[in-house]
Design a protein around this motif. Structure first.
Motif, mmCIF file in Angstrom:
data_model
loop_
_atom_site.group_PDB
_atom_site.id
_atom_site.type_symbol
_atom_site.label_atom_id
_atom_site.label_comp_id
_atom_site.label_asym_id
_atom_site.label_seq_id
_atom_site.Cartn_x
_atom_site.Cartn_y
_atom_site.Cartn_z
ATOM 1 N N GLY A 48 19.238 -20.622 -20.200
ATOM 2 C CA GLY A 48 19.618 -19.830 -19.737
ATOM 3 C C GLY A 48 18.732 -19.024 -18.182
ATOM 4 N N VAL A 49 19.224 -18.586 -16.628
ATOM 5 C CA VAL A 49 18.472 -17.456 -16.079
ATOM 6 C C VAL A 49 18.553 -16.310 -16.532
ATOM 7 C CG1 VAL A 49 17.883 -16.780 -13.933
ATOM 8 C CG2 VAL A 49 18.639 -19.012 -14.166
ATOM 9 N N VAL A 50 17.413 -15.476 -16.761
ATOM 10 C CA VAL A 50 17.415 -14.533 -16.914
ATOM 11 C C VAL A 50 16.186 -13.610 -15.911
ATOM 12 C CG1 VAL A 50 17.338 -14.631 -18.932
ATOM 13 C CG2 VAL A 50 15.465 -14.586 -18.711
ATOM 14 N N LEU A 51 15.976 -12.184 -15.435
ATOM 15 C CA LEU A 51 15.612 -11.520 -14.802
ATOM 16 C C LEU A 51 14.427 -10.284 -16.230
ATOM 17 C CD1 LEU A 51 17.149 -9.942 -12.885
ATOM 18 C CD2 LEU A 51 15.677 -11.811 -12.466
ATOM 19 N N LYS A 52 12.760 -11.367 -16.134
ATOM 20 C CA LYS A 52 11.919 -10.654 -17.149
ATOM 21 C C LYS A 52 11.024 -9.288 -16.152
ATOM 22 C CE LYS A 52 6.988 -11.412 -18.684
ATOM 23 N NZ LYS A 52 6.108 -10.376 -18.622
ATOM 24 N N LEU A 53 11.124 -8.438 -16.988
ATOM 25 C CA LEU A 53 10.591 -6.919 -16.751
ATOM 26 C C LEU A 53 8.679 -7.126 -16.339
ATOM 27 C CD1 LEU A 53 11.172 -4.108 -15.382
ATOM 28 C CD2 LEU A 53 10.951 -3.098 -17.886
ATOM 29 N N HIS A 54 8.323 -7.077 -15.445
ATOM 30 C CA HIS A 54 7.112 -6.809 -15.127
ATOM 31 C C HIS A 54 6.493 -5.033 -14.736
ATOM 32 C CE1 HIS A 54 2.848 -7.691 -14.373
ATOM 33 N NE2 HIS A 54 2.978 -6.498 -12.960
ATOM 34 N N ILE A 55 6.058 -4.921 -16.050
ATOM 35 C CA ILE A 55 4.954 -3.131 -15.438
ATOM 36 C C ILE A 55 3.642 -3.682 -15.613
ATOM 37 C CG2 ILE A 55 5.344 -0.621 -17.023
ATOM 38 C CD1 ILE A 55 7.507 -1.740 -18.637
ATOM 39 N N PRO A 56 3.325 -2.771 -14.596
ATOM 40 C CA PRO A 56 1.572 -2.557 -14.639
ATOM 41 C C PRO A 56 0.971 -1.344 -15.379
ATOM 42 C CG PRO A 56 3.083 -2.493 -11.953
ATOM 43 C CD PRO A 56 4.489 -2.475 -13.071
ATOM 44 N N GLU A 86 12.120 -13.478 -12.367
ATOM 45 C CA GLU A 86 13.585 -14.734 -12.374
ATOM 46 C C GLU A 86 12.211 -15.234 -13.554
ATOM 47 O OE1 GLU A 86 15.976 -17.849 -10.638
ATOM 48 O OE2 GLU A 86 16.637 -15.309 -9.791
ATOM 49 N N ARG A 87 12.810 -15.785 -14.392
ATOM 50 C CA ARG A 87 12.498 -16.662 -15.520
ATOM 51 C C ARG A 87 13.767 -16.897 -15.948
ATOM 52 N NH1 ARG A 87 8.782 -15.659 -12.706
ATOM 53 N NH2 ARG A 87 7.009 -14.216 -13.783
ATOM 54 N N TYR A 88 13.764 -18.830 -16.816
ATOM 55 C CA TYR A 88 14.333 -19.501 -17.397
ATOM 56 C C TYR A 88 13.860 -19.481 -18.612
ATOM 57 C CZ TYR A 88 18.085 -23.388 -17.649
ATOM 58 O OH TYR A 88 19.056 -23.676 -17.809
ATOM 59 N N LEU A 89 14.938 -19.261 -19.692
ATOM 60 C CA LEU A 89 14.408 -19.128 -20.798
ATOM 61 C C LEU A 89 15.187 -20.166 -22.316
ATOM 62 C CD1 LEU A 89 14.259 -15.151 -22.139
ATOM 63 C CD2 LEU A 89 12.345 -16.584 -21.624
ATOM 64 N N ILE A 90 13.766 -20.875 -22.971
ATOM 65 C CA ILE A 90 15.289 -22.085 -23.421
ATOM 66 C C ILE A 90 14.453 -21.429 -24.965
ATOM 67 C CG2 ILE A 90 14.862 -24.381 -23.556
ATOM 68 C CD1 ILE A 90 14.282 -24.883 -20.792
ATOM 69 N N TYR A 156 13.854 -8.382 -21.018
ATOM 70 C CA TYR A 156 14.506 -9.249 -20.160
ATOM 71 C C TYR A 156 16.418 -8.855 -19.603
ATOM 72 C CZ TYR A 156 10.945 -12.765 -21.799
ATOM 73 O OH TYR A 156 9.918 -13.017 -22.128
ATOM 74 N N ALA A 157 16.728 -9.133 -18.620
ATOM 75 C CA ALA A 157 17.766 -8.504 -18.523
ATOM 76 C C ALA A 157 18.505 -9.770 -18.026
ATOM 77 C CB ALA A 157 17.504 -7.701 -16.619
ATOM 78 N N VAL A 158 20.034 -9.631 -18.288
ATOM 79 C CA VAL A 158 21.155 -10.737 -17.998
ATOM 80 C C VAL A 158 22.352 -9.902 -17.764
ATOM 81 C CG1 VAL A 158 20.052 -11.979 -20.033
ATOM 82 C CG2 VAL A 158 21.648 -10.574 -20.729
#
Length: 245
Positions: A48-56, A86-90, A156-158
């Motif tokens: 499904g679709v998730v949001l991946k957190l990128h921290i500089p 946005e990313r798609y995790l499987i 990852y945010a859902v």
């Protein structure tokens, strides 16, 4: 002598660029066969679709009060603060794959070997996540789960807590199943042949990524040594260990 040093440094940089180009081509080749659609069609444990957190990196090492200041006054400056992508995790077989979207032909980065990771649901308190100021979650997303490796944590945010719990439970169940199989014991349900095939490709891709990373790190070390050699020679000081005047 100056010309020799310049040629050596130039040659080293060209070698590094060639290795990077070769690594990229090899990466694409190794990712072949792991199209997102193919994995989805194999009925994976979860996707499904998730949001991946990128921290500089620079942001993550700042004191919390400075992070709060940046979030308050510079939140509009892209690249300075944590951002969600946005990313798609499987989750398929023994690996967790990250894709740009569900139509991607190859995974992004290295797949996670689920036997070596831990997962949990994370709660945000006052816009702070594990000692990192991240601000508000994007609209439509209320929960976060984390995938922890030996080196770092991936957030990852859902959309809701139930979805986060499904991801955590699915990964934990898959990890236990993978461990059971590697110990030579039978699992509770038949293991699809397509998952075994994708496991082989996932293992190959992971090894390829590790080799590429090791080569890149070695290239950077070589570049640093050459830079140190040139600097020491220009200053008339002692040469780094391993070089003789």
């Amino acid at each position: 002598m100056s010309d020799i040093r310049q040629r050596s440094t130039s040659s080293s940089r060209q070698q590094q660029q060639q290795q990077r180009s070769s690594s990229n081509m090899h990466d694409i080749s190794e990712g072949a066969g792991l199209e997102a659609k193919s994995l989805i069609d194999s009925t994976p444990q979860q996707h499904g679709v998730v949001l991946k957190l990128h921290i500089p990196l620079f942001y993550s090492i700042l004191p919390l009060f400075i992070q709060q200041f940046i979030m308050k006054w510079f939140s509009s400056l892209f690249g300075l603060i944590p951002s969600w992508k946005e990313r798609y995790l499987i989750l398929c077989g023994s690996y967790l794959y990250k894709y740009q979207d569900r139509s991607s032909s190859v995974p992004k980065g290295s797949p996670f070997d689920i036997e070596t990771i831990n997962t949990d649901i994370i709660h945000i308190h006052n816009d702070i996540l594990s000692d990192v100021q991240i601000g508000d979650l994007p609209t439509g997303y209320t929960s976060i789960f984390v995938v922890s490796t030996l080196r770092r944590k991936h957030y990852y945010a859902v959309s809701n807590n139930e979805e986060a719990m499904i991801w955590v439970r699915s990964i934990n169940d898959a990890r236990q199943e993978a461990i059971t199989m590697n110990m030579g014991h039978a699992t509770n349900v038949p293991y699809p042949s397509s998952w075994k095939y994708f496991n082989t490709l996932g293992k190959s891709l992971l090894k390829s990524k590790i080799r590429i990373k090791n080569r890149m790190e070695q290239s950077q070390l070589n570049e640093m040594e050459m830079t140190g050699f040139s600097f020491g020679s220009n200053q008339g000081g002692p040469l780094p260990r391993g070089y003789h005047g």
